[in-house]
Design a protein around this motif. Sequence first.
Motif, short mmCIF file in Angstrom:
data_model
loop_
_atom_site.label_atom_id
_atom_site.label_comp_id
_atom_site.label_asym_id
_atom_site.label_seq_id
_atom_site.Cartn_x
_atom_site.Cartn_y
_atom_site.Cartn_z
N ILE A 308 45.36 2.14 -52.98
CA ILE A 308 46.11 0.99 -52.46
C ILE A 308 46.26 1.19 -50.96
O ILE A 308 46.70 2.26 -50.51
CB ILE A 308 47.51 0.92 -53.11
N LYS A 339 39.92 -1.64 -54.32
CA LYS A 339 41.19 -1.13 -53.81
C LYS A 339 42.11 -2.33 -53.55
O LYS A 339 41.64 -3.38 -53.13
CB LYS A 339 40.98 -0.36 -52.48
N ARG A 340 43.39 -2.14 -53.80
CA ARG A 340 44.33 -3.22 -53.53
C ARG A 340 44.75 -3.18 -52.06
O ARG A 340 44.92 -2.09 -51.50
CB ARG A 340 45.55 -3.10 -54.44
N THR A 367 40.90 -6.11 -53.38
CA THR A 367 41.76 -7.08 -54.04
C THR A 367 42.94 -7.33 -53.11
O THR A 367 43.80 -6.46 -52.94
CB THR A 367 42.25 -6.52 -55.39
N THR A 368 42.97 -8.49 -52.49
CA THR A 368 43.98 -8.73 -51.46
C THR A 368 45.25 -9.35 -52.05
O THR A 368 45.19 -10.20 -52.94
CB THR A 368 43.43 -9.66 -50.36
N ILE A 369 46.37 -8.87 -51.54
CA ILE A 369 47.69 -9.39 -51.94
C ILE A 369 48.19 -10.14 -50.71
O ILE A 369 48.75 -9.54 -49.80
CB ILE A 369 48.65 -8.23 -52.26
N ARG A 394 54.51 -5.80 -55.50
CA ARG A 394 53.33 -6.53 -56.02
C ARG A 394 52.06 -5.71 -55.80
O ARG A 394 51.14 -5.70 -56.63
CB ARG A 394 53.20 -7.89 -55.32
N LEU A 395 52.06 -4.99 -54.69
CA LEU A 395 50.89 -4.15 -54.37
C LEU A 395 50.73 -3.01 -55.40
O LEU A 395 49.61 -2.56 -55.67
CB LEU A 395 51.10 -3.57 -52.97
N PRO A 398 48.80 -3.40 -60.86
CA PRO A 398 47.35 -3.64 -60.99
C PRO A 398 46.98 -4.94 -61.68
O PRO A 398 45.83 -5.35 -61.65
CB PRO A 398 46.87 -2.43 -61.82
#
Length: 399
Positions: A308, A339-340, A367-369, A394-395, A398
Motif C-alpha cells: 500500500i 498495489k493500493r 488500485t487507486t483510492i 479505505r486504503l 482490500p
Amino acid sequence: MGRGSIELRDGIHWVGARDPEMRLFDLIMHTEHGTSYNAYLVRGSKHTALIEMVKQGFEASLLDNIREVMEPREIDFIVCNHTEPDHTGALAALLEAAPRATLVATGRGAHFLGEQQNRELAITKVKAGDSLDLGGRTLSFVPAPFLHWPDSMFTYLEEDHILFSGDVFGAHFCPPPGVITDDAPGIATEALHKATRHYYLTIMAPFAGHLQKGLAKLDGLTLAMLCPSHGPVRRADVQGLVELHRDWATPRSAPLAVVFYASIYGHTKQLAEAVARGLEERGVPTTLLDLESADPWAVLHTSWEADIIAVGSPTLNGGPAPHAAAVLAGLDPHRAKGKRFLAFGSYGWSGEAVSLLTERAAALKMTTIDSPPLRVIFAPTKEDLAQATEAGHRLSDPS
Ligand code: FEO
C-alpha cells in the motif's frame, strides 16, 4: 596474470569475469559489492559446453580463463540460459575464438540472440524435456520464462546434480580473487545474504509469480550446487537458499504500507500523519517517510516492498513536488500492479498534484483510492484531518 579459472569439480570450471567496481546495474540497482558475470565450462567425454558468457568489455577475461582449461576453438556448445547482454555481450568475440560452437537457447532466446547479433547464427532451440549428451554428462533444459526475461531457462547437469540457474539465486557480490564458492574462506556471509535479498528485490521480485512456477519445476531434482550467473556459486546451504527464494516469492498474508510526503510548510505533513494513523488504526504496519530528508535508494526500496503506497505532495507550479513524482517514477507496471495507492496534498491556488499523481499510479496499474480526492487548501481543518484518517481506513481495505 593467470589462474583466473576455478575448478568446481573434475571437468567443471568457472571461467567468468569479475567486475568489483560496478556500482550501478541496469540503471536501477545500486551495489556496493560489484558483481561477477559467471560462465562455466562443462566437459564430457565427447563434447564440451560453455554455459553462459560475460558482458561486453570482459571478453579478454573470459577467453583467458577458458584458455587455462582448453582451447576455445574446441568448445562445441554455448548454452545461453538468458540473453540479457550482461551475459551475451561477449558472444561476437567468443564466436571468433570458437567458430564451430553451436548456440543453445529457448525459442525466445534464439530470437533475441539473432536480434542482438544481426546475423545468421547456428542455434539449437530447446524446450522442456530436451537434453544434450556431452558424453557421461547430460545437460537437461528447463525453460523458466521471465526469470528474468521471457527467454530464460535453467540448465541441469544430471550426473553432478548441478543447476545452472541464470539470474535466479544470483547476487551482485564480487567474491575476492581466487574465490567463487560461497563456502570459501573470505566470503562475508551476512553481506552476501543482504546482497542476495537486495538482488531478489530489485531483479526478481517483479516476477515473483513466475519465480514460484520456476521453483516448482525444480521439485524432485537433487541439487548439490547452484551456479547462478552473478555472484558466488552456492553450495553452503543449497536447499536453504531455494526455500528462502520460495518464501520471498510468496505473497504476504498481511500488507505493509508506506506513506511518503513532501511538505514545505507542514500542511501536507499533517495530512500524511493522519493517513498513516488511519492505516495503523486498521492494523497495517505503516512507515511514514519525509521525502525531503529520506535517502532516495531507501525511498525506492520501500516503495517496492510496500503493498500500500500513499504519496502526499503540495502543488508546485501546477505539478507535484519532484520528490513525490520520483516515487512513482521509480515504479514500473510489473512491480506496481495491484498495489493500493492514494495521493493527497495541500495546495494554495490550483491543486493539480493529487490528480496528476493519481493518473500516473493508474497508468502503473495500481488500485487507486481517489474518491473523494484528498486535497486541502492551505491548512487542513479538523474535518480535513478526519477525512485523511478515513482515507487511511479505505486504503487498508482490500475489498
Ligand atoms: Fe544478469 Fe537479467 O541479466
